[in-house]
Design an enzyme around this catalytic site. Structure first.
Site, PDB file in Angstrom:
ATOM      1  N   SER A  26      70.708  -3.842  25.726  1.00 32.00           N
ATOM      2  CA  SER A  26      70.388  -2.785  24.752  1.00 32.00           C
ATOM      3  C   SER A  26      71.303  -1.560  24.784  1.00 32.00           C
ATOM      4  O   SER A  26      71.728  -1.098  23.721  1.00 32.00           O
ATOM      5  CB  SER A  26      68.938  -2.331  24.923  1.00 32.00           C
ATOM      6  N   ALA A  44      72.832  -1.546  31.536  1.00 36.04           N
ATOM      7  CA  ALA A  44      71.368  -1.506  31.719  1.00 36.04           C
ATOM      8  C   ALA A  44      70.990  -1.245  33.166  1.00 36.04           C
ATOM      9  O   ALA A  44      69.877  -0.834  33.451  1.00 36.04           O
ATOM     10  CB  ALA A  44      70.764  -2.832  31.259  1.00 36.04           C
ATOM     11  N   CYS A  45      71.906  -1.509  34.092  1.00 37.04           N
ATOM     12  CA  CYS A  45      71.501  -1.569  35.506  1.00 37.04           C
ATOM     13  C   CYS A  45      72.317  -0.665  36.417  1.00 37.04           C
ATOM     14  O   CYS A  45      73.550  -0.708  36.394  1.00 37.04           O
ATOM     15  CB  CYS A  45      71.670  -2.982  36.034  1.00 37.04           C
ATOM     16  N   ASN A 100      68.165  -3.638  40.329  1.00 36.15           N
ATOM     17  CA  ASN A 100      67.795  -2.842  39.149  1.00 36.15           C
ATOM     18  C   ASN A 100      66.275  -2.965  38.901  1.00 36.15           C
ATOM     19  O   ASN A 100      65.597  -3.724  39.608  1.00 36.15           O
ATOM     20  CB  ASN A 100      68.619  -3.348  37.948  1.00 36.15           C
ATOM     21  N   PRO A 101      65.736  -2.296  37.896  1.00 37.65           N
ATOM     22  CA  PRO A 101      64.262  -2.271  37.732  1.00 37.65           C
ATOM     23  C   PRO A 101      63.563  -3.618  37.572  1.00 37.65           C
ATOM     24  O   PRO A 101      62.439  -3.787  38.039  1.00 37.65           O
ATOM     25  CB  PRO A 101      64.065  -1.428  36.470  1.00 37.65           C
ATOM     26  N   CYS A 102      64.170  -4.548  36.896  1.00 42.10           N
ATOM     27  CA  CYS A 102      63.430  -5.815  36.718  1.00 42.10           C
ATOM     28  C   CYS A 102      63.802  -6.861  37.753  1.00 42.10           C
ATOM     29  O   CYS A 102      63.336  -8.009  37.697  1.00 42.10           O
ATOM     30  CB  CYS A 102      63.617  -6.310  35.292  1.00 42.10           C
ATOM     31  N   GLU A 119      66.638  -8.469  38.607  1.00 44.76           N
ATOM     32  CA  GLU A 119      67.619  -9.541  38.441  1.00 44.76           C
ATOM     33  C   GLU A 119      69.027  -9.159  38.884  1.00 44.76           C
ATOM     34  O   GLU A 119      69.899 -10.028  38.940  1.00 44.76           O
ATOM     35  CB  GLU A 119      67.642 -10.018  36.975  1.00 44.76           C
ATOM     36  N   PRO A 138      65.457 -10.220  31.738  1.00 50.27           N
ATOM     37  CA  PRO A 138      64.202 -10.494  31.014  1.00 50.27           C
ATOM     38  C   PRO A 138      64.400 -10.614  29.504  1.00 50.27           C
ATOM     39  O   PRO A 138      63.635 -11.287  28.830  1.00 50.27           O
ATOM     40  CB  PRO A 138      63.322  -9.286  31.325  1.00 50.27           C
ATOM     41  N   THR A 139      65.411  -9.960  28.961  1.00 50.45           N
ATOM     42  CA  THR A 139      65.703  -9.932  27.515  1.00 50.45           C
ATOM     43  C   THR A 139      64.503  -9.508  26.664  1.00 50.45           C
ATOM     44  O   THR A 139      64.259 -10.070  25.595  1.00 50.45           O
ATOM     45  CB  THR A 139      66.260 -11.293  26.980  1.00 50.45           C
ATOM     46  N   GLY A 140      63.782  -8.496  27.162  1.00 51.40           N
ATOM     47  CA  GLY A 140      62.594  -7.996  26.463  1.00 51.40           C
ATOM     48  C   GLY A 140      62.866  -7.662  25.006  1.00 51.40           C
ATOM     49  O   GLY A 140      62.152  -8.106  24.106  1.00 51.40           O
ATOM     50  N   THR A 141      63.907  -6.880  24.757  1.00 56.07           N
ATOM     51  CA  THR A 141      64.227  -6.516  23.381  1.00 56.07           C
ATOM     52  C   THR A 141      65.177  -7.528  22.740  1.00 56.07           C
ATOM     53  O   THR A 141      65.016  -7.887  21.578  1.00 56.07           O
ATOM     54  CB  THR A 141      64.910  -5.127  23.319  1.00 56.07           C
TER      55      THR A 141
HETATM   56  O1  CDP Z   1      66.499  -6.867  26.209  1.00 56.52           O
HETATM   57  P1  CDP Z   1      67.111  -5.624  26.782  1.00 56.52           P
HETATM   58  O2  CDP Z   1      68.616  -5.656  26.840  1.00 56.52           O
HETATM   59  O3  CDP Z   1      66.631  -4.386  26.087  1.00 56.52           O
HETATM   60  O4  CDP Z   1      66.610  -5.441  28.299  1.00 56.52           O
HETATM   61  P2  CDP Z   1      65.935  -6.439  29.348  1.00 56.52           P
HETATM   62  O5  CDP Z   1      66.751  -7.689  29.472  1.00 56.52           O
HETATM   63  O6  CDP Z   1      64.488  -6.588  29.064  1.00 56.52           O
HETATM   64  O7  CDP Z   1      66.088  -5.637  30.703  1.00 56.52           O
HETATM   65  C1  CDP Z   1      67.325  -5.613  31.388  1.00 56.52           C
HETATM   66  C2  CDP Z   1      67.421  -4.408  32.259  1.00 56.52           C
HETATM   67  O8  CDP Z   1      67.475  -3.235  31.440  1.00 56.52           O
HETATM   68  C3  CDP Z   1      66.237  -4.149  33.167  1.00 56.52           C
HETATM   69  O9  CDP Z   1      66.248  -4.893  34.342  1.00 56.52           O
HETATM   70  C4  CDP Z   1      66.455  -2.691  33.453  1.00 56.52           C
HETATM   71  O10 CDP Z   1      67.488  -2.515  34.400  1.00 56.52           O
HETATM   72  C5  CDP Z   1      66.894  -2.145  32.114  1.00 56.52           C
HETATM   73  N1  CDP Z   1      65.763  -1.588  31.311  1.00 56.52           N
HETATM   74  C6  CDP Z   1      65.472  -0.227  31.390  1.00 56.52           C
HETATM   75  O11 CDP Z   1      66.139   0.477  32.130  1.00 56.52           O
HETATM   76  N2  CDP Z   1      64.449   0.332  30.666  1.00 56.52           N
HETATM   77  C7  CDP Z   1      63.682  -0.422  29.865  1.00 56.52           C
HETATM   78  N3  CDP Z   1      62.697   0.150  29.178  1.00 56.52           N
HETATM   79  C8  CDP Z   1      63.943  -1.811  29.774  1.00 56.52           C
HETATM   80  C9  CDP Z   1      64.997  -2.359  30.507  1.00 56.52           C
END
Ligand code: CDP
Length: 571
Positions: free
Chosen positions: A72, A87-88, A269-271, A273, A419-422
């Site tokens: 993101s 992100a990390c 990092n937070p999640c 990985e 996790p690729t949440g977004t």
């Molecule tokens: O899909 P996206 O690229 O938004 O993020 P993700 O794969 O869900 O998360 C990857 C990493 O982004 C997490 O391990 C965190 O280090 C960081 N992250 C964050 O700092 N704050 C969030 N609200 C979500 C993710």
């Protein structure tokens, strides 16, 4: 442009550039142009005559075709003044007021830019020990975590996304029992995920029911003992209650530390990985596995490995370029990141790919395929990094790394499973390597109308077989699963398994399969049904240890007041 409705909504809400009044001043095409151009420009750092137009086109196509998306912060910030693309991050926390509050300031700057931070609090002196300059009593790691948490809360208001932290404490720190309990109340320290950093020595002692030593972080002297099994049971009990703490296997992170001369890896990092050295950052990107499926002559889906290879090559080029054009929040992070040039290429849409191929997530066949696919990505990712090294040079610490006697590499690590949440919402696929959470649910849209959302692959199959109906969907919504429905044929039931249909043991097996072919680590939550016992959770933690995972996170359905994924409905 392949992006679907939900993806567009997320882009509009959070990613497209807005003016000071909040009016959108960027189109979706504009976003992908901005990102592709900014990242392609890095080629000029190595070759003043590089054809950046052609490279930008390749990068843009890979994103708009939803074959690959960078994390993101890259989508949000590339080609914009902030320019922070990772992100990390991992920041060190030293045992002095100056160092503690310096880390808080650094974390605030990172959160503001959309990055997440991991910390080990293991160097802080124990609560109750003396403070030399004042003669007072130290507060200990957990008290300071609360301060970090408050700072994150405040930055949340103005930042691009909710700041996220990982807090780690070594199992041999004197405050470990307090740490294990620090999130017992769901409302506490909400901006942190917490994990206990365990050692092999601790795990062996826990399995044998023996004591293990605690050390004073300052003097490194042994100052007491705890029973490892009791501590392990306490971790398990809390995880059973509300999913925390997780565990990370510190010795394994360091076994795979490819530049040990730079010190120890103490946090992720937070999640979870991405293990990193203090002040390192890493940018991630994920390949959408659905995009590499092609229809075979007999009408079945197979993997197009040629296409996958092409995407891997372009993605490694992209991620290495991100390191060049990234604007780092601190000089030291810039220097540390560029010394190892770690990137984290991973996958999303794994569960959807299996559905399309007619393979059940909880089958041995799926585990074998996981190894094949990730093995292929890892091997070709490393080859791509080697090719880049030929023209751009290897990462500066290469000669000090474990690779020193082999072929040059541009990046100290290449693969990570995020996790690729977004990103998975943007790509319209299942997230990371997780199974589908629920096959149908109700989405509450803004004007209070309710829409039934069905997994598109299931919907297609049910329509083709003439059994799709709203009534049937409502029955799926109630459970997330379709295993209880007599009207669904057995062959569909076998393949369309959701998270709660899959045994925890199989969740771990899948994590371990991906881990075997991933340089960094794998983000995975082992989901339990509400009626799972502490013994089930304990067994999952032990299996993760035995199968060589780098960490484990579990979640028992309904064990928190508010959870990200709910069976039935989402907002
Ligand atoms: O899909 P996206 O690229 O938004 O993020 P993700 O794969 O869900 O998360 C990857 C990493 O982004 C997490 O391990 C965190 O280090 C960081 N992250 C964050 O700092 N704050 C969030 N609200 C979500 C993710």
């Amino acid at each position: 442009m392949k992006i679907g409705k939900n993806g567009l909504t997320v882009l509009e809400k959070r990613y497209l550039v807005k003016d000071e009044e909040g009016k959108m001043i960027e189109t979706v095409e504009g976003l992908f142009d901005r990102v592709a151009n900014a990242i392609a420009d890095a080629d000029l750092h190595f070759d003043s005559k590089a054809d950046t137009k052609q490279t930008a086109k390749e990068f843009r196509n890979m994103m708009t075709e939803l074959e690959f998306l960078p994390n993101s912060p890259t989508l949000m910030n590339a080609g914009r003044p902030l320019g922070q693309l990772s992100a990390c991050f991992v920041l060190p926390v030293g045992d002095s007021m100056e160092e503690i509050f310096e880390a808080i300031k650094q974390a605030a700057l990172i959160h503001k830019s959309g990055g997440g931070t991991g910390f080990s609090f293991s160097r802080l002196r124990a609560s109750g020990s003396t403070v030399k300059t004042t003669g007072g009593v130290a507060s200990g790691p957990v008290s300071f975590m609360r301060v970090f948490n408050m700072a994150t809360e405040a930055v949340k208001q103005g930042g691009t996304r909710r700041g996220a932290n990982m807090g780690i404490l070594r199992v041999d720190h004197p405050d470990i029992l307090q740490f294990i309990d620090c999130k017992k109340d769901n409302a506490d320290i909400t901006n942190f995920n917490i994990s206990v950093g365990v050692t092999e020595e601790f795990m062996e002692a826990a399995l044998k029911g023996e004591d293990y030593p605690l050390y004073d972080p300052r003097t490194k002297l042994e100052i007491g003992k705890l029973n490892a099994q009791e501590v392990f049971d306490k971790i398990v009990d809390n995880a059973w209650r509300n999913g925390e703490p997780g565990i990370i296997f510190l010795d394994r992170l360091n076994r795979d530390n490819v530049v040990p001369s730079q010190g120890e890896i103490e946090s992720t990092n937070p999640c979870g990985e991405q293990p990193l050295l203090p002040y390192e950052s890493c940018n991630l990107g994920s390949i959408n596995l659905l995009s590499v499926l092609k229809m075979d002559k007999d009408g079945t889906y197979v993997i197009d490995y040629e296409k996958l290879k092409r995407i891997v090559n372009t993605a490694v080029h992209f991620l290495d370029n991100v390191i060049e054009v990234n604007r780092y929040p601190l000089e030291l992070i810039d220097k540390t990141t560029k010394a190892t040039r770690k990137i984290g290429l991973g996958v999303m849409g794994w569960a959807d790919m299996l559905l399309r191929m007619g393979i059940a997530y909880n089958s041995d066949e799926a585990v074998v395929l996981a190894e094949k696919v990730m093995g292929f990505i890892n091997e070709n990712g490393r080859k791509a990094s080697h090719e880049l090294a030929k023209t751009r040079g290897s990462f500066p610490l290469f000669s000090e790394s474990v690779f020193a006697s082999g072929a040059p590499l541009r990046n100290a690590t290449v693969t990570t499973i995020a996790p690729t949440g977004t990103l998975s919402i943007l790509a319209g696929c299942s997230s990371g390597v997780e199974p589908v959470f629920a096959f149908a649910y109700i989405r509450n849209v803004m004007d209070n109308t309710e829409m039934i959302e069905t997994n598109p692959i299931l919907k297609q199959v049910l329509v083709e077989r003439g059994i799709y109906s709203d009534k049937l969907m409502k029955e799926i919504i109630a459970e997330g699963s379709l295993q209880h429905l007599p009207e669904i044929p057995e062959d569909i039931k076998r393949v369309f398994v959701c998270s709660h249909d899959i045994s925890p043991m199989h969740h771990i097996k899948m994590q371990a399969a991906f881990q075997r072919h991933t340089d960094n680590a794998v983000s995975k939550t082992v989901n339990f049904t509400h009626d799972a016992t502490r013994e089930d959770v304990r067994e999952a933690y032990i299996q993760a240890y035995k199968l060589d995972c780098k960490g484990v996170t579990i979640y028992r359905d309904g064990s928190r007041d508010s959870q990200v994924l709910n069976i039935g409905s989402v907002q």
